[in-house]
Scaffold this active site. Structure first.
Site, mmCIF file in Angstrom:
data_model
loop_
_atom_site.group_PDB
_atom_site.id
_atom_site.type_symbol
_atom_site.label_atom_id
_atom_site.label_comp_id
_atom_site.label_asym_id
_atom_site.label_seq_id
_atom_site.Cartn_x
_atom_site.Cartn_y
_atom_site.Cartn_z
ATOM 1 C CE LYS A 48 -3.839 -2.153 2.378
ATOM 2 N NZ LYS A 48 -3.137 -3.427 2.670
ATOM 3 C CB VAL A 149 12.967 -23.127 -10.020
ATOM 4 C CG1 VAL A 149 13.099 -24.624 -9.805
ATOM 5 C CG2 VAL A 149 11.734 -22.815 -10.847
ATOM 6 C CG LEU A 153 19.951 -24.376 -4.923
ATOM 7 C CD1 LEU A 153 19.193 -25.707 -4.837
ATOM 8 C CD2 LEU A 153 21.390 -24.567 -4.465
ATOM 9 N N GLY A 205 9.730 -22.676 11.179
ATOM 10 C CA GLY A 205 9.408 -21.647 10.180
ATOM 11 C C GLY A 205 9.578 -22.144 8.756
ATOM 12 C CE LYS A 223 9.602 -23.753 -5.591
ATOM 13 N NZ LYS A 223 9.953 -24.212 -4.258
ATOM 14 N N GLY A 339 14.641 -19.923 1.925
ATOM 15 C CA GLY A 339 15.228 -19.096 2.990
ATOM 16 C C GLY A 339 15.496 -17.699 2.457
HETATM 17 N N1 LIG Z 1 11.145 -16.863 1.579
HETATM 18 C C1 LIG Z 1 11.697 -17.759 0.784
HETATM 19 O O1 LIG Z 1 12.421 -18.661 1.200
HETATM 20 C C2 LIG Z 1 11.454 -17.685 -0.701
HETATM 21 C C3 LIG Z 1 12.160 -18.542 -1.591
HETATM 22 C C4 LIG Z 1 11.959 -18.419 -2.968
HETATM 23 C C5 LIG Z 1 11.027 -17.498 -3.439
HETATM 24 N N2 LIG Z 1 10.332 -16.723 -2.548
HETATM 25 C C6 LIG Z 1 9.354 -15.789 -3.068
HETATM 26 O O2 LIG Z 1 9.718 -14.455 -2.710
HETATM 27 C C7 LIG Z 1 8.545 -13.645 -2.636
HETATM 28 C C8 LIG Z 1 8.565 -12.874 -1.323
HETATM 29 O O3 LIG Z 1 8.562 -13.784 -0.232
HETATM 30 P P1 LIG Z 1 8.619 -13.260 1.290
HETATM 31 O O4 LIG Z 1 8.839 -14.451 2.128
HETATM 32 O O5 LIG Z 1 9.533 -12.102 1.379
HETATM 33 O O6 LIG Z 1 7.088 -12.726 1.471
HETATM 34 P P2 LIG Z 1 6.541 -11.749 2.619
HETATM 35 O O7 LIG Z 1 7.452 -11.709 3.793
HETATM 36 O O8 LIG Z 1 5.105 -12.135 2.811
HETATM 37 O O9 LIG Z 1 6.583 -10.278 1.951
HETATM 38 C C9 LIG Z 1 5.782 -9.925 0.880
HETATM 39 C C10 LIG Z 1 5.914 -8.434 0.641
HETATM 40 O O10 LIG Z 1 5.205 -8.121 -0.577
HETATM 41 C C11 LIG Z 1 4.357 -7.003 -0.329
HETATM 42 N N3 LIG Z 1 3.224 -7.011 -1.264
HETATM 43 C C12 LIG Z 1 2.156 -7.846 -1.290
HETATM 44 N N4 LIG Z 1 1.336 -7.517 -2.323
HETATM 45 C C13 LIG Z 1 1.916 -6.462 -2.952
HETATM 46 C C14 LIG Z 1 1.548 -5.676 -4.062
HETATM 47 N N5 LIG Z 1 0.426 -5.895 -4.751
HETATM 48 N N6 LIG Z 1 2.374 -4.671 -4.443
HETATM 49 C C15 LIG Z 1 3.522 -4.411 -3.754
HETATM 50 N N7 LIG Z 1 3.907 -5.121 -2.669
HETATM 51 C C16 LIG Z 1 3.113 -6.139 -2.276
HETATM 52 C C17 LIG Z 1 3.933 -7.165 1.116
HETATM 53 O O11 LIG Z 1 3.406 -5.966 1.613
HETATM 54 P P3 LIG Z 1 2.296 -5.942 2.812
HETATM 55 O O12 LIG Z 1 3.096 -6.159 4.058
HETATM 56 O O13 LIG Z 1 1.697 -4.592 2.698
HETATM 57 O O14 LIG Z 1 1.334 -7.047 2.508
HETATM 58 C C18 LIG Z 1 5.291 -7.553 1.726
HETATM 59 O O15 LIG Z 1 6.084 -6.400 1.906
HETATM 60 C C19 LIG Z 1 7.359 -14.616 -2.778
HETATM 61 O O16 LIG Z 1 6.898 -14.589 -4.119
HETATM 62 C C20 LIG Z 1 7.955 -15.966 -2.460
HETATM 63 O O17 LIG Z 1 7.281 -17.038 -3.093
HETATM 64 C C21 LIG Z 1 10.546 -16.779 -1.211
#
Ligand SMILES: NC(=O)c1ccc[n+]([C@@H]2O[C@H](COP(=O)([O-])OP(=O)(O)OC[C@H]3O[C@@H](n4cnc5c(N)ncnc54)[C@H](OP(=O)(O)O)[C@@H]3O)[C@@H](O)[C@H]2O)c1
Length: 359
Positions: A48, A149, A153, A205, A223, A339
């Site tokens: 937002k 994916v 890696l 987690g 994936k 992670g």
């Molecule tokens: N964590 C991992 O290990 C990992 C590994 C590979 C890929 N990923 C990918 O990386 C991405 C982020 O993961 P994360 O763990 O960092 O998620 P997260 O902690 O839930 O953070 C998501 C962020 O995106 C924001 N957001 C949501 N909708 C949005 C929009 N329409 N426009 C702009 N910002 C928006 C959220 O804002 P609000 O707080 O306002 O909702 C929050 O700041 C995901 O696609 C996930 O699948 C993560």
């Protein structure tokens, strides 16, 4: 320093991955200078609010965001970077949002390259996949998504390189989910109930807040689909055959609270499954892309303990890439496949790769 480049990043999403990326960029400043690269972040957003600073974020960005962020629309960010005449623009998608992906085409049309951790753009209908790639070509822009994916890696790059050089990839198989890797690696040791392992994974987690999202197999299926499309298969998500591990009686119609209180209902079916295996076998939840038969599958299988997939430990991911030249023994890539630190590093590595192509 004539070949010094300044890259301007707009970071969309400052959750786990986005904020770790900003931190890593600050820490890597010197290292980047040595490569003649300066990374500036003039805008960061959550869903937002946006915080603007034309000189780029400082180490107090977190506080600045709390104090000075304002509601935004993506169009306003585009106008801002245009007014500032920023060059070498990269939009980072560190959200998991379907809505945000709708902005990709307009970002590209307005001068942005895209680096994304978000899998959505690559798993929507093939028409969108195609439109995005045509737009990128037309505007001479790049879209990098190595972290889609296997997090940090080098999976996408390896597959792209093999495919692009004419190597026949026949099959890609592996454990593509950190949470499901942990769950079955531990459960297959045969000394804990399935529900206990699931609760442990959640405490660490490793799972989503609602573990059914992991157990549904949808994330692994995404994936598999992304890998298939890298090999030019025009597949859709619906074509992936998915063995969901969520029992029918505990599906999405049941609340999360009900699921948690009835979690022991998972014990008997998984225990029976494990008991049906020979002693030298373990359970693994695998994704499998059979390129020859064009099948995409996500399923729970039995693997020999001594196999590469059977030897997996912790929450590691493993990718076995079978090709003509590698023959019977696949090319194997293994390591932490999830992670925030490795994922953010993967994004940064995509940014550097892209920077090396820019003027
Ligand atoms: N964590 C991992 O290990 C990992 C590994 C590979 C890929 N990923 C990918 O990386 C991405 C982020 O993961 P994360 O763990 O960092 O998620 P997260 O902690 O839930 O953070 C998501 C962020 O995106 C924001 N957001 C949501 N909708 C949005 C929009 N329409 N426009 C702009 N910002 C928006 C959220 O804002 P609000 O707080 O306002 O909702 C929050 O700041 C995901 O696609 C996930 O699948 C993560």
């Amino acid at each position: 320093m004539s070949n010094h480049k300044t890259i301007n990043l707009v970071v969309f999403g400052i959750g786990n991955v986005g904020s770790t990326l900003i931190q890593q960029i600050h820490t890597a400043k010197k290292q980047l200078q040595q490569q003649n690269i300066t990374i500036k972040i003039p805008v960061v957003t959550n869903s937002k609010l946006a915080f603007y600073n034309e000189d780029g974020l400082t180490h107090t960005w977190d506080c600045d965001f709390q104090k000075f962020s304002v509601p935004y629309k993506v169009n306003e960010i585009i106008s801002f970077v245009k007014a500032q005449q920023f060059q070498n623009l990269i939009a980072i998608d560190a959200t998991a949002s379907t809505d945000f992906v709708k902005n990709y085409v307009s970002l590209v049309e307005n001068g942005f390259h895209i680096v994304s951790a978000n899998k959505v753009a690559n798993t929507l209908h093939y028409d969108f996949y195609n439109t995005l790639r045509n737009t990128l070509k037309k505007h001479n822009k790049s879209f990098l998504y190595e972290t889609n994916v296997g997090a940090g890696l080098p999976i996408i790059e390896t597959i792209k390189n093999l495919y692009g050089s004419g190597e026949q990839i026949t099959k890609i198989k592996g454990v593509f989910s950190g949470s499901l890797s942990y769950i079955f690696n531990v459960f297959s040791e045969r000394n804990k109930s399935f529900s206990k392992v699931l609760q442990e994974a959640s405490k660490l987690g490793l799972t989503e807040p609602d573990a059914r999202q992991d157990l549904s197999g949808n994330d692994v299926a995404r994936k598999v689909l992304i890998l298939a499309r890298e090999l030019n298969l025009k597949a859709e998500f619906q074509q992936v055959s998915i063995e969901s591990l969520v029992p029918k009686q505990l599906n999405g119609k049941t609340t999360l609270h009900q699921f948690k209180t009835r979690i022991k209902e998972l014990d008997v079916p998984f225990q029976n499954r494990l008991a049906s295996l020979s002693n030298d076998a373990v359970l693994r939840y695998v994704g499998e892309l059979d390129v020859v038969n064009q099948t995409l599958e996500v399923k729970l299988v039995s693997e020999k303990k001594q196999s590469a997939i059977g030897q997996l430990r912790g929450a590691d991911s493993i990718f076995e890439i079978f090709t003509e030249s590698y023959g019977e023994n696949p090319l194997v890539i293994q390591g932490a496949g999830a992670g925030k630190a490795v994922t953010a590093r993967g994004l940064l590595s995509d940014v550097i790769k892209l920077s090396n192509q820019l003027n």
